[in-house]
Design a protein around this motif. Sequence first.
Motif, PDB file in Angstrom:
ATOM      1  N   SER A 197     -16.588  -9.038  69.467  1.00 43.95           N
ATOM      2  CA  SER A 197     -15.292  -8.415  69.732  1.00 43.95           C
ATOM      3  C   SER A 197     -14.349  -8.707  68.575  1.00 43.95           C
ATOM      4  O   SER A 197     -14.547  -9.663  67.830  1.00 43.95           O
ATOM      5  CB  SER A 197     -14.668  -8.985  71.008  1.00 43.95           C
ATOM      6  N   LEU A 211      -2.179 -14.191  71.159  1.00 45.66           N
ATOM      7  CA  LEU A 211      -3.264 -13.220  71.338  1.00 45.66           C
ATOM      8  C   LEU A 211      -2.754 -11.996  72.081  1.00 45.66           C
ATOM      9  O   LEU A 211      -2.140 -12.097  73.133  1.00 45.66           O
ATOM     10  CB  LEU A 211      -4.410 -13.864  72.107  1.00 45.66           C
ATOM     11  N   LEU A 212      -3.017 -10.816  71.514  1.00 55.69           N
ATOM     12  CA  LEU A 212      -2.616  -9.554  72.135  1.00 55.69           C
ATOM     13  C   LEU A 212      -3.781  -8.813  72.766  1.00 55.69           C
ATOM     14  O   LEU A 212      -3.641  -8.206  73.813  1.00 55.69           O
ATOM     15  CB  LEU A 212      -1.987  -8.614  71.099  1.00 55.69           C
ATOM     16  N   HIS A 213      -4.915  -8.833  72.076  1.00 55.76           N
ATOM     17  CA  HIS A 213      -6.009  -7.949  72.485  1.00 55.76           C
ATOM     18  C   HIS A 213      -7.343  -8.510  72.021  1.00 55.76           C
ATOM     19  O   HIS A 213      -7.455  -9.105  70.960  1.00 55.76           O
ATOM     20  CB  HIS A 213      -5.800  -6.556  71.871  1.00 55.76           C
ATOM     21  N   ILE A 214      -8.337  -8.308  72.867  1.00 55.43           N
ATOM     22  CA  ILE A 214      -9.732  -8.596  72.495  1.00 55.43           C
ATOM     23  C   ILE A 214     -10.504  -7.326  72.660  1.00 55.43           C
ATOM     24  O   ILE A 214     -10.384  -6.608  73.596  1.00 55.43           O
ATOM     25  CB  ILE A 214     -10.337  -9.705  73.363  1.00 55.43           C
ATOM     26  N   GLY A 235     -10.528  -9.827  67.767  1.00 52.68           N
ATOM     27  CA  GLY A 235      -9.336 -10.418  68.359  1.00 52.68           C
ATOM     28  C   GLY A 235      -8.129 -10.061  67.527  1.00 52.68           C
ATOM     29  O   GLY A 235      -8.180 -10.059  66.301  1.00 52.68           O
ATOM     30  N   VAL A 236      -7.019  -9.726  68.196  1.00 47.62           N
ATOM     31  CA  VAL A 236      -5.778  -9.369  67.508  1.00 47.62           C
ATOM     32  C   VAL A 236      -4.662 -10.250  68.049  1.00 47.62           C
ATOM     33  O   VAL A 236      -4.438 -10.302  69.258  1.00 47.62           O
ATOM     34  CB  VAL A 236      -5.421  -7.879  67.728  1.00 47.62           C
ATOM     35  N   ALA A 237      -3.973 -10.939  67.153  1.00 44.27           N
ATOM     36  CA  ALA A 237      -2.859 -11.802  67.535  1.00 44.27           C
ATOM     37  C   ALA A 237      -1.674 -11.504  66.623  1.00 44.27           C
ATOM     38  O   ALA A 237      -1.843 -11.007  65.512  1.00 44.27           O
ATOM     39  CB  ALA A 237      -3.265 -13.263  67.423  1.00 44.27           C
ATOM     40  N   TRP A 282      -6.309 -10.751  62.541  1.00 51.02           N
ATOM     41  CA  TRP A 282      -7.557 -10.159  63.033  1.00 51.02           C
ATOM     42  C   TRP A 282      -8.637 -11.215  62.926  1.00 51.02           C
ATOM     43  O   TRP A 282      -8.703 -11.937  61.933  1.00 51.02           O
ATOM     44  CB  TRP A 282      -7.970  -8.966  62.155  1.00 51.02           C
TER      45      TRP A 282
END
Length: 77
Positions: free
Chosen positions: A59, A74-77, A61-63, A47
């Motif tokens: 934001s 990176l999966l999601h922002i 960030g999720v990786a 995170w």
Amino acid sequence: SSKDLYNWKNEGVAFPKTALPEEYQDNGVCERPKVLYNAKTKKYIMWSHLDSRGYTTASAGVAISDNPVGPFKLLHI
């Protein structure tokens, strides 16, 4: 990494800035990363706080990675 929190080993880059969208690379901010283990998925989750240089587009960030030292994707922002 460290086994005793005194002696440290450089494990390389876990998440390169080139893996971020362009607006968060050189003109943005990626800070305060935290890595957690998800026992259900058996993946490591990173995170981080992503923002513009002026801190106007905050934001999360999720990786993910199979290894705590990366590489993370990176999966999601």
